[in-house]
Design a protein around this motif. Sequence first.
Motif, PDB file in Angstrom:
ATOM      1  N   SER A 167      -2.121   6.778  -0.144  1.00 62.69           N
ATOM      2  CA  SER A 167      -2.995   7.750  -0.791  1.00 62.69           C
ATOM      3  C   SER A 167      -4.205   7.164  -1.520  1.00 62.69           C
ATOM      4  CB  SER A 167      -2.175   8.564  -1.796  1.00 62.69           C
ATOM      5  OG  SER A 167      -3.012   9.332  -2.618  1.00 62.69           O
ATOM      6  N   PRO A 168      -5.401   7.305  -0.940  1.00 63.18           N
ATOM      7  CA  PRO A 168      -6.603   6.909  -1.684  1.00 63.18           C
ATOM      8  C   PRO A 168      -6.808   7.778  -2.928  1.00 63.18           C
ATOM      9  CG  PRO A 168      -7.186   7.818   0.480  1.00 63.18           C
ATOM     10  CD  PRO A 168      -5.709   7.745   0.430  1.00 63.18           C
ATOM     11  N   GLN A 169      -6.379   9.024  -2.865  1.00 64.75           N
ATOM     12  CA  GLN A 169      -6.545   9.922  -4.019  1.00 64.75           C
ATOM     13  C   GLN A 169      -5.781   9.381  -5.227  1.00 64.75           C
ATOM     14  OE1 GLN A 169      -8.549  12.709  -3.768  1.00 64.75           O
ATOM     15  NE2 GLN A 169      -8.398  12.829  -6.001  1.00 64.75           N
ATOM     16  N   ASN A 170      -4.619   8.806  -4.972  1.00 67.45           N
ATOM     17  CA  ASN A 170      -3.820   8.176  -6.017  1.00 67.45           C
ATOM     18  C   ASN A 170      -4.675   7.141  -6.762  1.00 67.45           C
ATOM     19  OD1 ASN A 170      -0.445   6.710  -5.903  1.00 67.45           O
ATOM     20  ND2 ASN A 170      -1.896   6.849  -7.568  1.00 67.45           N
ATOM     21  N   GLY A 197       2.500   0.719  -8.157  1.00 64.60           N
ATOM     22  CA  GLY A 197       2.898   1.232  -6.852  1.00 64.60           C
ATOM     23  C   GLY A 197       1.919   2.310  -6.432  1.00 64.60           C
ATOM     24  N   ILE A 198       2.138   2.843  -5.229  1.00 65.35           N
ATOM     25  CA  ILE A 198       1.233   3.888  -4.723  1.00 65.35           C
ATOM     26  C   ILE A 198       2.047   4.897  -3.928  1.00 65.35           C
ATOM     27  CG2 ILE A 198       0.655   2.537  -2.646  1.00 65.35           C
ATOM     28  CD1 ILE A 198      -2.202   3.740  -2.814  1.00 65.35           C
ATOM     29  N   ASN A 199       1.630   6.152  -3.994  1.00 66.88           N
ATOM     30  CA  ASN A 199       2.286   7.217  -3.232  1.00 66.88           C
ATOM     31  C   ASN A 199       1.703   7.299  -1.824  1.00 66.88           C
ATOM     32  OD1 ASN A 199       2.468   9.404  -6.141  1.00 66.88           O
ATOM     33  ND2 ASN A 199       4.020   8.048  -5.318  1.00 66.88           N
ATOM     34  N   SER A 200       2.402   8.025  -0.987  1.00 69.95           N
ATOM     35  CA  SER A 200       1.911   8.232   0.374  1.00 69.95           C
ATOM     36  C   SER A 200       0.849   9.330   0.378  1.00 69.95           C
ATOM     37  CB  SER A 200       3.060   8.640   1.291  1.00 69.95           C
ATOM     38  OG  SER A 200       3.507   9.935   0.935  1.00 69.95           O
ATOM     39  N   ALA A 217       6.125   8.146  -9.781  1.00 67.79           N
ATOM     40  CA  ALA A 217       6.808   6.858  -9.624  1.00 67.79           C
ATOM     41  C   ALA A 217       8.121   6.985  -8.855  1.00 67.79           C
ATOM     42  CB  ALA A 217       7.054   6.233 -10.989  1.00 67.79           C
ATOM     43  N   SER A 218       8.678   8.192  -8.800  1.00 67.04           N
ATOM     44  CA  SER A 218       9.928   8.378  -8.041  1.00 67.04           C
ATOM     45  C   SER A 218       9.666   8.442  -6.547  1.00 67.04           C
ATOM     46  CB  SER A 218      10.623   9.683  -8.458  1.00 67.04           C
ATOM     47  OG  SER A 218      10.705   9.757  -9.842  1.00 67.04           O
ATOM     48  N   ALA A 222       4.704   2.244  -1.549  1.00 65.32           N
ATOM     49  CA  ALA A 222       4.406   0.822  -1.332  1.00 65.32           C
ATOM     50  C   ALA A 222       4.017   0.185  -2.658  1.00 65.32           C
ATOM     51  CB  ALA A 222       3.260   0.660  -0.330  1.00 65.32           C
ATOM     52  N   GLN A 223       4.198  -1.104  -2.725  1.00 65.40           N
ATOM     53  CA  GLN A 223       3.777  -1.870  -3.902  1.00 65.40           C
ATOM     54  C   GLN A 223       3.422  -3.271  -3.422  1.00 65.40           C
ATOM     55  OE1 GLN A 223       6.581  -1.753  -7.184  1.00 65.40           O
ATOM     56  NE2 GLN A 223       4.899  -2.069  -8.629  1.00 65.40           N
TER      57      GLN A 223
END
Length: 333
Positions: A167-170, A197-200, A217-218, A222-223
């Motif tokens: 997710s670039p928005q993340n 970390g980052i979400n999808s 965070a749940s 990826a990290q």
Amino acid sequence: MLLCVGVMLLVVASDLGLCLDEDDLDTQWEQWKTTYGKEYDDYEEVYRNNNWKKNMRMIEVHNQEAEQGKHSYKLGMNQLGDLDFSPTKTDIYNQGTMQVCPKDDYRTVVYDRICSLLLPRSVDYREEGMVTPVKNQGHCDSCWAFSAVGALEGQLAKKTGKLLELSPQNLVDCDPESDGCVGGHMTDAFYYVLTNGINSERDYPYMEEKQPCRYNASAIAAQCKDFKEIPEGDECILAATLYKVGPLSVAINTNHVKFMLYKSGIYYNPECDKDNISHAVLLVGYGETAEGEKYWIVKNSFGTSWGEDGYMRIARNRDNHCGIASQASYPIM
Ligand SMILES: *[C@@H]1O[C@H](CO)[C@@H](O)[C@H](O)[C@H]1NC(C)=O
Ligand SMILES: *[C@@H]1O[C@H](CO)[C@@H](O)[C@H](O)[C@H]1NC(C)=O
């Protein structure tokens, strides 16, 4: 007086027993490194091994001649055996980092040996399942987030065997060092992903504008453990790193209408200013036409109607064209 030390060392270690069979040489190289506690990164290893082999052969020839009475002394391998003793070349690693090397030495030594000899003629990570479909950043200067995400997606695919859109928005919403839709840096983005970390993309879809951070965070997808930058401006190192690592985050000068309107072919624009880098993209490969024209392959975030289905081929090994090698980095997962 300094020369004496070198000669003494060579004589002291003169009876190692040589056998220049290639497999044997590799074994001896490993032993030699252990004996002298030598550790190199991959680029230096290639360079050092080359010097070492050259010196081993020189030693063997010299000692055979010595047996025939042509010399009054013998040579032997020692801890200096990984240096390049050619009188016209400065040993490029003696100064510490690679950036301090004189350009000419650097070119002849590293470029010829690593780039010409060891790298394949072409690399394309789209064919390796390490690149997600082209996106469109829209009215948001989030190129840096797309570039960072592209590099992360590549490393994730390499590690897990699965291609997953991140997710670039993340990053746009949550990276505290970057400016959301006004710009940012891939290395800051990697640092954010390292700490959080980052979400999808599915869990945190693209919105085309900066919004309050909704990182979950749940649902971490990826990290990364670390990230690295590539020595500034060297296309040889860029190619070697691309080959070794995977897709890389790079930035280029795009302040030209011809970039914006690029459709196909190998982009080469004399007005491209490599010292004024403005736009982040993802480097996914390199290649060469039948006529020998070399190019890089970059994935842009302008949608698929721009360029060659969203990609651009840009001149390679033409003096760091548009700054392609000026600001390259990648995450370590
Ligand atoms: C965060 O992710 C978890 C795991 O996917 C999910 O169960 C939860 O509903 C998510 N929270 C929010 C606020 O979306
Ligand atoms: C770099 O590009 C920007 C945007 O096009 C421009 O405003 C600026 O003057 C340029 N800087 C240099 C040093 O050329």
